[in-house]
Design an enzyme around this catalytic site. Structure first.
Site, mmCIF file in Angstrom:
data_model
loop_
_atom_site.group_PDB
_atom_site.id
_atom_site.type_symbol
_atom_site.label_atom_id
_atom_site.label_comp_id
_atom_site.label_asym_id
_atom_site.label_seq_id
_atom_site.Cartn_x
_atom_site.Cartn_y
_atom_site.Cartn_z
ATOM 1 C CG ASP A 170 -0.364 0.230 2.526
ATOM 2 O OD1 ASP A 170 0.879 0.387 2.602
ATOM 3 O OD2 ASP A 170 -1.109 0.285 3.527
ATOM 4 C CB CYS A 213 1.158 -2.084 4.776
ATOM 5 S SG CYS A 213 1.000 -3.062 6.285
ATOM 6 C CB THR A 243 2.591 -1.690 10.922
ATOM 7 O OG1 THR A 243 1.353 -2.177 10.361
ATOM 8 C CG2 THR A 243 2.397 -0.292 11.490
ATOM 9 C CG HIS A 248 10.765 -23.551 13.245
ATOM 10 N ND1 HIS A 248 10.753 -23.435 14.627
ATOM 11 C CD2 HIS A 248 12.040 -23.855 12.922
ATOM 12 C CE1 HIS A 248 11.961 -23.664 15.107
ATOM 13 N NE2 HIS A 248 12.767 -23.908 14.087
ATOM 14 C CG HIS A 297 9.083 -27.725 12.391
ATOM 15 N ND1 HIS A 297 8.813 -26.995 13.523
ATOM 16 C CD2 HIS A 297 10.419 -27.901 12.373
ATOM 17 C CE1 HIS A 297 9.936 -26.725 14.151
ATOM 18 N NE2 HIS A 297 10.939 -27.270 13.482
HETATM 19 C C1 RB5 Z 1 -1.532 3.172 6.366
HETATM 20 O O1 RB5 Z 1 -1.533 4.421 6.984
HETATM 21 C C2 RB5 Z 1 -1.243 2.081 7.389
HETATM 22 O O2 RB5 Z 1 -2.315 1.948 8.265
HETATM 23 C C3 RB5 Z 1 -0.962 0.786 6.695
HETATM 24 O O3 RB5 Z 1 0.112 0.942 5.817
HETATM 25 C C4 RB5 Z 1 -0.584 -0.366 7.582
HETATM 26 O O4 RB5 Z 1 0.412 -0.027 8.479
HETATM 27 C C5 RB5 Z 1 -1.718 -1.069 8.224
HETATM 28 O O5 RB5 Z 1 -1.555 -2.048 8.950
#
Ligand code: RB5
Length: 152
Positions: free
Chosen positions: A8, A65, A67, A98, A134
């Protein structure tokens, strides 16, 4: 190996670094977007990457993304996808060894490009151990999927 990759807006810049890095390792890339830093929704990019893995068009998938959390949540909703959110080299190795993960998620806002590249290299190059314990645990994960596919 063919790797499907998607991001994203929060992961777009890291994706643009990771795509040529994967190619430099000798692998083919299917890039499903996004194509700029304009705000988009991470599930719209998680799904085509997971579809490519499940259909066999791609061997593995990588999702980025801000996070890595949203991408990993979305990816793990797809039956047959085992997605790990990884921000360190030990986990990159362990989750192949694993868990036989077929999708890797990372957060651009958590790690720098050097660590991300090393995680990708280790994750691509580490085989599943096929260890009995595993395999048994992964079979139990598949049983969980089967239960909810039959009784959603
Ligand atoms: C976008 O602002 C952010 O929420 C997205 O990239 C991600 O971190 C969501 O989990």
């Amino acid at each position: 190996m063919k790797i499907a990759i998607g991001a994203d807006h929060g992961g777009y810049r890291l994706k643009e670094i990771i795509v040529p890095f994967i190619e430099s390792l000798g692998h083919e890339v299917k890039d499903v977007g996004c194509t700029c830093e304009q705000s988009v929704d991470y599930p719209d990019y998680a799904l085509p990457v997971c579809d490519a893995v499940i259909s066999g068009e791609a061997d593995r998938g990588i999702l980025i993304c801000g996070t890595g959390i949203g991408m990993s949540i979305a990816a793990n909703k797809v039956p047959g996808i085992r997605c790990a959110l990884v921000h360190d080299m030990f986990s990159a190795q362990a989750t192949r060894d694993h868990n036989d993960t077929n999708v890797l998620a990372m957060g651009e806002r958590i790690i720098g490009p050097g660590v991300a590249q090393e995680i990708v290299r280790i994750w691509i190059e580490t085989p599943f151990s096929n260890g009995e314990r595993h395999v048994g645990r992964l079979n139990k994960v598949k049983q969980i999927e089967a239960k909810y596919e039959l009784h959603p």
